[in-house]
Design a protein around this motif. Structure first.
Motif, mmCIF file in Angstrom:
data_model
loop_
_atom_site.group_PDB
_atom_site.id
_atom_site.type_symbol
_atom_site.label_atom_id
_atom_site.label_comp_id
_atom_site.label_asym_id
_atom_site.label_seq_id
_atom_site.Cartn_x
_atom_site.Cartn_y
_atom_site.Cartn_z
ATOM 1 N N THR A 8 0.816 -1.131 -0.106
ATOM 2 C CA THR A 8 -0.018 -0.048 -0.133
ATOM 3 C C THR A 8 0.800 1.249 -0.007
ATOM 4 N N LEU A 9 1.837 1.295 0.887
ATOM 5 C CA LEU A 9 2.744 2.383 0.615
ATOM 6 C C LEU A 9 3.694 2.699 -0.307
ATOM 7 N N ALA A 10 3.846 1.283 -0.903
ATOM 8 C CA ALA A 10 4.717 1.481 -2.134
ATOM 9 C C ALA A 10 3.781 2.185 -3.300
ATOM 10 N N GLY A 11 2.648 1.650 -3.235
ATOM 11 C CA GLY A 11 1.806 2.179 -4.291
ATOM 12 C C GLY A 11 1.390 3.607 -4.172
ATOM 13 N N ALA A 13 3.659 5.824 -2.877
ATOM 14 C CA ALA A 13 4.763 6.489 -3.432
ATOM 15 C C ALA A 13 4.730 6.512 -4.701
ATOM 16 N N ALA A 14 4.415 5.444 -5.482
ATOM 17 C CA ALA A 14 4.087 5.610 -6.978
ATOM 18 C C ALA A 14 3.357 6.126 -7.395
ATOM 19 N N GLY A 15 2.121 6.287 -6.972
ATOM 20 C CA GLY A 15 1.095 7.210 -7.401
ATOM 21 C C GLY A 15 1.649 8.755 -7.199
ATOM 22 N N LEU A 16 2.049 9.096 -6.006
ATOM 23 C CA LEU A 16 2.751 10.439 -5.828
ATOM 24 C C LEU A 16 3.896 10.915 -7.130
ATOM 25 N N PHE A 152 4.791 2.841 -14.979
ATOM 26 C CA PHE A 152 4.007 1.610 -14.218
ATOM 27 C C PHE A 152 4.560 0.220 -14.745
ATOM 28 N N ALA A 153 4.686 0.483 -16.108
ATOM 29 C CA ALA A 153 5.349 -0.986 -16.531
ATOM 30 C C ALA A 153 6.469 -1.460 -16.029
ATOM 31 N N ALA A 154 7.356 -0.508 -15.845
ATOM 32 C CA ALA A 154 8.665 -0.516 -15.340
ATOM 33 C C ALA A 154 8.589 -1.019 -13.944
ATOM 34 N N LEU A 155 7.834 -0.169 -13.078
ATOM 35 C CA LEU A 155 7.525 -0.450 -11.715
ATOM 36 C C LEU A 155 7.100 -2.041 -11.407
ATOM 37 N N GLY A 175 -3.187 2.252 -2.951
ATOM 38 C CA GLY A 175 -2.077 3.081 -2.714
ATOM 39 C C GLY A 175 -1.930 4.078 -3.991
ATOM 40 N N VAL A 176 -1.904 3.818 -4.983
ATOM 41 C CA VAL A 176 -1.771 4.391 -6.380
ATOM 42 C C VAL A 176 -2.838 5.304 -6.313
ATOM 43 N N GLY A 177 -4.055 4.692 -6.106
ATOM 44 C CA GLY A 177 -5.289 5.622 -6.678
ATOM 45 C C GLY A 177 -5.787 6.481 -5.452
#
Length: 229
Positions: A8-11, A13-16, A152-155, A175-177
């Motif tokens: 969730t936290l990883a998502g 961070a990715a979203g931000l 997102f593909a790379a992640l 997390g991303v959304g």
């Protein structure tokens, strides 16, 4: 529950990381917020929906790709990290000379007091349809940006094993959304209060923070480095 906190936290961070850099879409969103807050809220939701959609597609395909390249998994992680570092470097380089904020949109002309009621009725009803149109418009504009899909593909390809289970993948997407939507709605609030009069220095720092997160993510997935032989 605790094992879902990490994805969730990883998502988040990715979203931000993909949402924070204030590019063309952010400026458009600020302008939208100056004109009408309800429309801007819908537009922000459209941007976040595309971020979530690209993340969902990449999360669905990433574990499958990762499972078929396990012999060279470390090299794939390194390649994904390089892609993310290139995205971060390009973004940080662009942050050095941000584009000037556009002039605020002119205020609509007041309706003459003598206008008949039948003429003003369609104008009063028009804003009700605007949020849906704004949502669709911003979905289309955001979807045209290939960097988001590549990001997102790379992640997710690099973290295929970690996102292989349904709950972990769902937590990552949550997390991303949530992060993307909260950031876009924060821009709407800023736009409604201050319009596009955001200091250039503030825009530069959003680039630095956003792409800094991307660079940090790249370094995280790059290690341990692959070994020869």
């Amino acid at each position: 529950m605790s094992e879902l906190m990490t994805p969730t936290l990883a998502g988040a961070a990715a979203g931000l990381g993909v949402a924070m850099p204030m590019g063309a879409m952010s400026v458009l969103l600020l302008q939208e917020a100056m004109r009408d807050r309800r429309t801007a809220v819908a537009a922000a939701a459209g941007i976040a929906a595309v971020d979530l959609g690209y993340a969902a597609l990449a999360t669905a395909l990433g574990p499958w790709v990762a499972s078929h390249i396990s012999p060279v998994e470390a090299w794939v992680r390194l390649a994904s990290a390089v892609i993310l570092l290139v995205i971060a470097a390009r973004g940080l380089a662009g942050a050095a000379s941000p584009a000037p904020a556009p002039a605020p949109a002119p205020a609509p002309a007041p309706t003459p007091a003598s206008a008949p009621a039948s003429a003003s009725a369609p104008a009063a009803a028009a804003p009700a349809a605007r949020p849906a149109k704004a949502f669709a418009r911003y979905v289309g504009l955001t979807a045209l940006n290939p960097t988001t899909a590549l990001y997102f593909a790379a992640l997710t390809t690099a973290q295929g094993a970690a996102l292989g289970t349904g709950p972990a993948g769902a937590a990552f997407l949550l997390g991303v959304g949530a992060a993307s939507l909260l950031w876009q709605q924060a821009l709407v609030t800023l736009g409604s209060l201050a319009g596009t009069r955001v200091p250039a220095g503030a825009r530069v720092w959003t680039f630095r923070l956003g792409y800094g997160l991307v660079a940090a993510y790249a370094l995280k997935i790059a290690f341990p480095l692959p070994t020869l032989g």
